[in-house]
Design a protein around this motif. Sequence first.
Motif, PDB file in Angstrom:
ATOM      1  N   GLY A 286      29.889  36.592 -34.139  1.00 22.18           N
ATOM      2  CA  GLY A 286      29.650  36.615 -33.377  1.00 22.18           C
ATOM      3  C   GLY A 286      30.525  35.446 -31.996  1.00 22.18           C
ATOM      4  N   PHE A 287      29.520  34.825 -31.334  1.00 16.74           N
ATOM      5  CA  PHE A 287      30.224  33.762 -31.084  1.00 16.74           C
ATOM      6  C   PHE A 287      30.738  32.922 -31.292  1.00 16.74           C
ATOM      7  CE2 PHE A 287      30.100  29.947 -27.987  1.00 16.74           C
ATOM      8  CZ  PHE A 287      30.786  30.329 -26.584  1.00 16.74           C
ATOM      9  N   LYS A 288      31.975  31.697 -30.322  1.00 17.22           N
ATOM     10  CA  LYS A 288      32.406  30.649 -30.863  1.00 17.22           C
ATOM     11  C   LYS A 288      32.846  30.044 -30.134  1.00 17.22           C
ATOM     12  CE  LYS A 288      33.935  33.030 -35.508  1.00 17.22           C
ATOM     13  NZ  LYS A 288      35.755  33.008 -36.211  1.00 17.22           N
ATOM     14  N   VAL A 289      32.548  28.629 -30.086  1.00 21.09           N
ATOM     15  CA  VAL A 289      33.136  27.874 -29.215  1.00 21.09           C
ATOM     16  C   VAL A 289      34.566  28.287 -28.874  1.00 21.09           C
ATOM     17  CG1 VAL A 289      32.812  25.330 -28.241  1.00 21.09           C
ATOM     18  CG2 VAL A 289      30.866  26.190 -29.592  1.00 21.09           C
ATOM     19  N   PRO A 290      34.698  27.461 -27.137  1.00 20.29           N
ATOM     20  CA  PRO A 290      36.664  27.947 -27.477  1.00 20.29           C
ATOM     21  C   PRO A 290      36.497  26.566 -27.184  1.00 20.29           C
ATOM     22  CG  PRO A 290      35.204  28.211 -25.280  1.00 20.29           C
ATOM     23  CD  PRO A 290      33.949  28.615 -26.487  1.00 20.29           C
ATOM     24  N   GLY A 291      38.604  26.359 -27.698  1.00 20.38           N
ATOM     25  CA  GLY A 291      39.109  25.077 -27.109  1.00 20.38           C
ATOM     26  C   GLY A 291      38.198  24.244 -28.525  1.00 20.38           C
ATOM     27  N   TYR A 292      37.953  25.025 -29.844  1.00 21.63           N
ATOM     28  CA  TYR A 292      37.858  24.317 -30.791  1.00 21.63           C
ATOM     29  C   TYR A 292      39.531  23.798 -31.257  1.00 21.63           C
ATOM     30  CZ  TYR A 292      36.579  23.441 -35.797  1.00 21.63           C
ATOM     31  OH  TYR A 292      36.861  23.084 -37.248  1.00 21.63           O
ATOM     32  N   PRO A 293      39.070  22.074 -31.678  1.00 20.74           N
ATOM     33  CA  PRO A 293      38.014  21.326 -32.088  1.00 20.74           C
ATOM     34  C   PRO A 293      37.643  20.273 -30.685  1.00 20.74           C
ATOM     35  CG  PRO A 293      38.856  20.263 -33.413  1.00 20.74           C
ATOM     36  CD  PRO A 293      40.164  21.690 -32.703  1.00 20.74           C
ATOM     37  N   VAL A 294      38.039  21.230 -29.815  1.00 24.64           N
ATOM     38  CA  VAL A 294      38.355  19.690 -28.651  1.00 24.64           C
ATOM     39  C   VAL A 294      37.120  19.797 -28.006  1.00 24.64           C
ATOM     40  CG1 VAL A 294      39.467  18.820 -25.853  1.00 24.64           C
ATOM     41  CG2 VAL A 294      41.218  19.734 -27.961  1.00 24.64           C
TER      42      VAL A 294
END
Length: 459
Positions: A405-413
């Motif tokens: 499903g959803f994943k945080v964009p800009g990982y790991p910043v």
Amino acid sequence: MSLWQRMTVKPDLEKTLAADHQFAKTLTTRDLVALGIGAVIGTGIFILPGTVAATTSGPAITLAFILAAVACSFAAMCYAEFASALPVAGSAYAYGNIVFGQIFGWIIGWALVLEYMLAVAAVSTSFSAYLVSLLRGFGLNLPKAITGAFNPGNGQYVNLIAVGVVLLIGWMLSHGMQSSMRVNRIMVVVKLAIILLFILVGLFYVQPKNWQPYFPYGGKGVLAGASMVFFAYLGFDAVSASAPEVKHPQKTLPRGIIGTLIIATILYVLVAIVLTGMVHYSELNVADPVAFALAAVHQTGIGGIISVGAIAGMFTMMVTMIYSSSRLVYAIGRDHLLPAWFAKVHNQLPQHALGTVTVIIALLGGFVPLTQLVNLVNIGTLIAFAFVSLGIIPLRRHQGIDNQGFKVPGYPVTPLISLAFCLLLMSQLSLETWVMSGLWFGFGLIIYFSYGFRHSARV
């Protein structure tokens, strides 16, 4: 196994994911947004834009709200990824337990218990004050003895309205989520309609000259205002507590969390624009800036309607937080860190957990003066935010979790920015708040080592 290894043991992932199967999956995206808006948009929308504009940011309060929303969105995205990957009851407590281990899960859970219960108890007393004032306007004066916390010297013995509204909400939630969400949606619609009424009426009285100067306190004022109004957005995290009762949680939960933040931001910014356009910012440092602005343009009749909106806002906030706290206590009991009695489910609802938190909150709101304790709500929230933000890193590395499903964009910043912002805000809290929270967590660790640590090891 060493003491530290026992304290940081992680629950069996498959068992945890399967443990909440007794709940009925009835909640939709619309329900979650209603829960989120119910928690986030309360009386603050009628107060914060005016007072912060007058003392800190000026008309640039609009930019402060946007900046705070951007900062809050980092934490919101972290919650959305966790909710998508781990659709289990317990919100940040369960996430911390799974990725960091038991002791960290307990600390987060204990912080959330503080946040949810104190927040509802405090709001129940505000609800009582608004209702008493509204009734007084109709010539109905309630006895002083039943409208305040226990203070015999002042002639007050119990805040009966605060007790009554908490018990009413607990009773409503105990009769199922579909009927509860129907009532909650109606109250949210009432609240939003009244906010939009103020915006539409106020637009006719906006004078652009009131927005000059736009930056009276400079860029520092905008940053200071953002740190103050950041707390106006708190509450969206409670949406993730509903995970086991949500249809298609991998899609629905992120939509509910992020949708809540977007709608709240739009409403806060619009109210701030209209309010500072109606009245010069320097005049808004009053207890009720929205009512003051309406009186300034001779629209006092709408002030009473605004009071109804404030009451509706507080009611929906209490619905969301009582609901979330019951699921939190259920989850801690499910993991045997509290007695398993709290994890009993009857008619697809955690009735024991719900009944317990309802009674505790009602007693706090009815008898205990909470003025000095409200700041503890902020530290409880920020601790949970910090752990959830940092937790995205071990979540991504967890071999047993396949998040489609959803994943945080800009990982790991992005998660690290969210963590840094939480730590920055925590550093701004008063020494008294830290001391009080230290006592709370000390008490929590006593419970953990005397009960949770020993009983969870037997499971």
